[in-house]
Design a protein around this motif. Structure first.
Motif, short mmCIF file in Angstrom:
data_model
loop_
_atom_site.label_atom_id
_atom_site.label_comp_id
_atom_site.label_asym_id
_atom_site.label_seq_id
_atom_site.Cartn_x
_atom_site.Cartn_y
_atom_site.Cartn_z
N LYS A 1 -1.73 4.00 -11.04
CA LYS A 1 -2.77 3.47 -10.16
C LYS A 1 -3.99 3.01 -10.97
O LYS A 1 -4.57 1.96 -10.69
N GLY B 1 -4.83 -0.74 -10.70
CA GLY B 1 -6.06 -0.84 -9.92
C GLY B 1 -5.89 -1.03 -8.43
O GLY B 1 -6.67 -0.52 -7.65
N ASN B 2 -4.88 -1.78 -8.02
CA ASN B 2 -4.68 -2.00 -6.58
C ASN B 2 -3.22 -2.33 -6.29
O ASN B 2 -2.46 -2.67 -7.20
N SER B 3 -2.88 -2.25 -5.02
CA SER B 3 -1.48 -2.43 -4.62
C SER B 3 -1.00 -3.87 -4.83
O SER B 3 0.18 -4.09 -5.11
N ASP C 1 0.83 -1.20 0.00
CA ASP C 1 0.00 0.00 0.00
C ASP C 1 0.87 1.26 0.00
O ASP C 1 0.60 2.21 -0.73
#
Length: 133
Positions: free
Chosen positions: A53, A57-59, A42
């Motif tokens: 990002k 889309g996500n870490s 994160d």
């Protein structure tokens, strides 16, 4: 004569901007490198630009890409900052990274300034310099 003065002032101003930005840019890259070693995805993802990002889309997806594609970043043991330069209006920070096995790698970080501060918009692995035999 006036043209020479204007060119000199523009060159000086450009150099001052880069020098002023070097510290914050290096802090962002250093913190992202430390976050990867700590497996704090994160935190590492927070340093990515909105474009990056949006793409990942996500870490977790971002971290998986770094682990597979940039193992020298995922398990870095030492980083050194080299040139910060402007190329076609983009700021690129060159970084020498030592991987977990002691190998050296050269990377170029494309940095963008956003409302959240400096963020990483791309990283490219540079070819290893030729070494004489």
């Amino acid at each position: 004569m006036i043209r020479i003065v204007v060119v000199c002032l523009a060159m000086m101003f450009g150099t001052m901007v880069r020098a002023q930005d070097a510290g914050p840019i290096q802090t962002v890259i250093s913190d992202q490198m430390a976050a990867f070693v700590a497996r704090d995805l994160d935190r590492a993802f927070s340093h990515a630009s909105p474009t990056i990002k949006g793409f990942f889309g996500n870490s977790a997806a971002f971290g998986a890409m770094v682990e597979r594609g940039y193992p020298m970043v995922w398990d870095n043991s030492d980083i050194r900052f080299l040139d910060l330069r402007e190329v076609e209006g983009r700021l690129w920070q060159q970084v020498m990274v030592r991987d977990a096995f002691g190998g050296l790698h050269m990377l170029d970080y494309w940095m963008v300034e956003t409302a959240a501060g400096w963020q990483i918009n791309a990283v490219q692995l540079l070819p290893a310099p030729d070494v004489g035999a």
